[in-house]
Design an enzyme around this catalytic site. Structure first.
Site, PDB file in Angstrom:
ATOM      1  NE  ARG A  91      -2.575  -1.361   3.528  1.00  0.00           N
ATOM      2  CZ  ARG A  91      -1.734  -0.400   4.353  1.00  0.00           C
ATOM      3  NH1 ARG A  91      -1.926   0.943   4.494  1.00  0.00           N
ATOM      4  NH2 ARG A  91      -1.393  -1.002   5.694  1.00  0.00           N
ATOM      5  CE1 TYR A 232       1.391  -7.008  -3.464  1.00  0.00           C
ATOM      6  CE2 TYR A 232       0.533  -5.755  -1.900  1.00  0.00           C
ATOM      7  CZ  TYR A 232       1.119  -6.874  -2.173  1.00  0.00           C
ATOM      8  OH  TYR A 232       1.499  -7.826  -1.368  1.00  0.00           O
ATOM      9  CE  LYS A 241      -6.373  -3.268   4.427  1.00  0.00           C
ATOM     10  NZ  LYS A 241      -6.386  -3.757   5.676  1.00  0.00           N
ATOM     11  CG  HIS A 261      -7.109  -2.785  10.090  1.00  0.00           C
ATOM     12  ND1 HIS A 261      -5.801  -2.192  10.366  1.00  0.00           N
ATOM     13  CD2 HIS A 261      -7.127  -3.800   9.164  1.00  0.00           C
ATOM     14  CE1 HIS A 261      -5.061  -2.961   9.395  1.00  0.00           C
ATOM     15  NE2 HIS A 261      -5.743  -3.787   8.888  1.00  0.00           N
ATOM     16  CB  SER A 283      -0.845  -3.728   7.834  1.00  0.00           C
ATOM     17  OG  SER A 283      -2.162  -2.908   7.660  1.00  0.00           O
ATOM     18  CB  CYS A 285       0.659  -6.166  14.075  1.00  0.00           C
ATOM     19  SG  CYS A 285       2.120  -5.079  13.494  1.00  0.00           S
ATOM     20  N   GLY A 286      -0.521  -9.458  13.114  1.00  0.00           N
ATOM     21  CA  GLY A 286      -0.973 -10.770  13.704  1.00  0.00           C
ATOM     22  C   GLY A 286      -2.523 -11.099  13.695  1.00  0.00           C
ATOM     23  CG  ASN A 289      -0.402 -15.721  12.306  1.00  0.00           C
ATOM     24  OD1 ASN A 289       0.088 -17.195  12.489  1.00  0.00           O
ATOM     25  ND2 ASN A 289      -0.154 -14.960  11.395  1.00  0.00           N
ATOM     26  CG  ASP A 308      -7.730  -6.892   6.846  1.00  0.00           C
ATOM     27  OD1 ASP A 308      -6.582  -6.561   7.616  1.00  0.00           O
ATOM     28  OD2 ASP A 308      -7.734  -6.419   5.753  1.00  0.00           O
ATOM     29  CB  SER A 401       5.218 -12.287  -0.651  1.00  0.00           C
ATOM     30  OG  SER A 401       5.608 -13.233   0.540  1.00  0.00           O
ATOM     31  NE  ARG A 402      -0.210  -8.573   2.572  1.00  0.00           N
ATOM     32  CZ  ARG A 402      -0.885  -8.310   3.649  1.00  0.00           C
ATOM     33  NH1 ARG A 402      -1.701  -8.762   4.227  1.00  0.00           N
ATOM     34  NH2 ARG A 402       0.008  -7.184   4.182  1.00  0.00           N
ATOM     35  CG  PHE A 528       2.770 -18.045  16.253  1.00  0.00           C
ATOM     36  CD1 PHE A 528       2.195 -17.317  15.017  1.00  0.00           C
ATOM     37  CD2 PHE A 528       4.010 -17.803  16.419  1.00  0.00           C
ATOM     38  CE1 PHE A 528       3.040 -16.613  14.360  1.00  0.00           C
ATOM     39  CE2 PHE A 528       5.026 -17.275  15.761  1.00  0.00           C
ATOM     40  CZ  PHE A 528       4.436 -16.300  14.627  1.00  0.00           C
TER      41      PHE A 528
END
Ligand code: GDP
Ligand code: PGA
Ligand code: MN
Ligand code: MN
Length: 620
Positions: A91, A232, A241, A261, A283, A285-286, A289, A308, A401-402, A528
């Site tokens: 972004r 992107y 977003k 968010h 973004s 930051c977990g 997960n 998200d 990468s995503r 985690f």
């Protein structure tokens, strides 16, 4: 008033005609599509129906143009790999604008340009910008189509990569388009996107067309989005977003709800009681997960609702209900592996996914740092260069990468995922990435204190946005790049929705940090799946079972109230993770003061009071 200035003389004779073949009668949509065709001069117009046949056709075209590589179907069925231009990997916050009529409505945290001026600049850029390309008309709906007020959008784009990504990330195609005219012409958010790389006759294309000139712009009063120059993720998949956070936050301000968010998860205790948690982390930051965490503590179970974005409205019972407007996951690849996020691995192994800027194995599968313990002897890295472990000096996968994958493939998806009413939120968790200062977990004293925690949230910058990585900045509610209006008004809105509802019904608010480091630089907390221990403490606080001590920054777990049974960690390490260091917090005070000064006189007095209280408790 027309959204675009009419264009008089077409500069190319290979311009598509529309709307003869348009599969809709929606008058505003047809008019808008005609205007964009005239302005951007595409060679062809394609209305996307979202079908599998269309996916097959577009992915085949993207393979032919060199944008996509098909992965080994044995490893990843129906899945594809893309490398972007090396300049188009994240972004672009410095190129993102909130073009409110009054600059005061954009506030000090957003870039602003006068909407008329911005439209004039961008209209010049769009003029002829789709020459030689197909223009895709992509109807979509954020959230369930059968919602009381379905949130429609239409993205016009000259990127087939964007069109296929939108099939994963949104409810896209014929179904939302039909619903848009089912009860008269429905409102929709027009989202215009061009990569800004027209093709002249005979000019050959590049695998990842984009432009050095980039604009990601929002017209909040008109509920309108224009994006130019980037292909992107958050810059180009405009339902995410741009619509679901920046424009939706403005709609939420006007209508009394919250666009945030946040991930959404359902947590089921050993006693079978179900709770819902929404958590905001910046973004990378977990969120993804935590959204699909596999708890390490016996008897606890998690189901995923979103990773998200959360739209949260108060129900008739006074509780706050959350829905996930998205249809897919756009997750950070590096660090995702069977040991860290097995449910994400299961989701992508089902195929039907796009991978962008990861590395490619010699066997046509994807690879990234953290996916496996063994590194293959040879890879093609995200730039397409040969990559050999031990010799390479840069990571094989780009840090941003995503994987882009359907959320329906998540094996622990909650059955409430499609419920337009959403799920009642019991706890809101704010979190950031801080090496120091911020402890593993604290609880806010009440809603107002929770809003203060969110408003002063800080985090180190990551590769999810262009610019320096690892710089501590305030990221209020993890929304710094996504608040579509004045941040001071946004804080006021959070306080206001709290005041309008019974405190007993409001979610409890917590603040976490999985990323605190020890003196030797390692993480103090294993993170985690072990974060389930923190979730357990959160639930037991709500149930009134877990003990806490009051500290200057909120309630913290007592020694013993955080369940570390079976965890290979010393008491001293747990204490270090949980510690509220008064000196570190005193050093934080001037940073918070600066931050509020930056927001200016729109900072609600309640938050200035909270700052005074904090200063007092720190004895400073
Ligand atoms: P999102 O962008 O907020 O959804 O963040 P992700 O869940 O994709 O995580 C971003 C990065 O942080 C990935 O590399 C993860 O492996 C890493 N990460 C996520 N959770 C934890 C954790 O609890 N501890 C540590 N050390 N790293 C984590
Ligand atoms: P995430 O989302 O990094 O929060 O998953 C994408 C982004 O914020 O750019
Ligand atoms: Mn995000
Ligand atoms: Mn994510």
């Amino acid at each position: 008033t027309p959204l675009l200035e009419p264009q008089s003389s077409p500069t190319s004779n290979a311009v598509a005609s529309t709307p003869s073949s348009a599969p809709t009668t929606h008058r505003r949509l047809l008019a808008w599509v005609s205007e964009v065709v005239e302005l951007t001069q595409p060679a062809d117009v394609r209305w996307c129906d979202g079908s599998d046949a269309e996916w097959d056709e577009l992915t085949a075209e993207l393979i032919a143009s060199g944008t996509l590589v098909q992965l080994d179907p044995q490893a990843k069925p129906n899945s594809f790999y893309a490398r972007t231009d090396p300049s188009d990997v994240a972004r672009v916050e410095d190129r993102t604008f909130i073009c409110s009529v009054d600059p005061a409505d954009a506030g000090p945290t957003n870039n602003w340009m006068d909407p008329t001026q911005m439209k004039s600049v961008m209209t010049d850029l769009y003029r002829g910008s789709m020459r030689g390309r197909t223009m895709y008309v992509v109807p979509f709906c954020m959230g369930p189509i059968d919602a009381e007020h379905p949130m429609f959008g239409v993205e016009i784009t000259d990127s087939a990569y964007v069109a296929v990504s939108m099939k994963i990330m949104t409810r896209m195609g014929a179904e939302p388009l039909a619903a848009m005219t089912a009860n008269g012409d429905a409102d929709f958010v027009p989202c215009l996107h061009s990569v800004g790389a027209p093709l002249e006759p005979g000019q050959s294309d590049v695998p990842w067309p984009c432009s050095d000139t980039k604009y990601i712009t929002h017209f909040p009063e008109e509920r309108l989005i224009w994006s130019y120059g980037s292909g992107y993720g958050g810059n180009s998949l405009l339902g995410k977003k741009c619509y679901s956070l920046r424009i939706a936050s403005v709609i939420g301000r006007d209508e009394g709800w919250l666009a945030e968010h946040m991930l959404i998860l359902k947590l089921i205790s050993p006693a079978g009681r179900a709770y819902h948690i929404a958590a905001a982390f910046p973004s990378a930051c977990g969120k993804t997960n935590l959204a699909m965490i596999q708890p390490t503590i016996p008897g606890w179970r998690v189901e995923t609702l979103g990773d998200d974005i959360a739209w949260m409205r108060f129900g008739a019972d006074g509780r706050l209900y959350a829905t996930n407007p998205e249809y897919g996951l756009f997750g950070v690849a590096p660090g995702t592996g069977w040991g860290t996020n097995p449910n994400a691995m299961r989701t992508i192994d089902r195929g039907n996914s796009l991978f962008t800027n990861v590395a490619l194995t010699d066997h046509g599968d994807v690879w990234w740092e953290g996916i496996s313990e063994v590194t293959p002897p040879h890879l093609a890295d995200w730039r397409g260069n040969s990559w050999v472990p031990g010799e390479a000096t840069t990571p094989a996968a780009h840090p941003n990468s995503r994987f882009c994958t359907p959320i329906r493939q998540c094996p622990i998806l909650s059955s409430d995922y499609d419920n337009p009413a959403g799920v009642p939120i019991d706890a809101i968790i704010f979190g950031g990435r801080r090496k120091t200062t911020v402890p593993l977990v604290t609880q806010a004293r009440d809603w107002q204190h929770g809003v203060f925690m969110g408003a002063t949230l800080s985090s180190e910058t990551t590769a999810a946005a262009t610019g320096a990585v690892g710089v501590v900045r305030r990221d209020p509610m993890a929304m710094l790049p996504f608040i579509g209006y004045h941040a001071g008004d946004y804080f006021g809105h959070w306080l206001e929705v709290g005041k309008q509802h019974d405190a007993a019904n409001l979610p409890a608010v917590f603040y976490v940090n999985w990323f605190r480091r020890s003196a030797d630089g390692g993480f103090l907390w294993p993170g985690f799946g072990e974060n389930s221990r923190v979730l357990k403490w959160v639930i037991e606080r709500i149930e009134g079972k877990a003990a806490a001590v009051e500290t200057p920054i909120g309630y913290a777990p007592t020694a013993g109230s955080l369940d570390v049974t079976g965890l290979d960690i010393t008491e001293a390490e747990v204490a270090a993770a949980l510690e509220v260091d008064v000196d570190e917090w005193r050093a934080e005070l001037p940073l918070i003061e600066d931050w509020f000064a930056q927001i200016g006189d729109k900072v609600p007095t309640e938050l200035l009071t909270e700052l005074d209280v904090l200063r007092g408790r720190l004895g400073g």
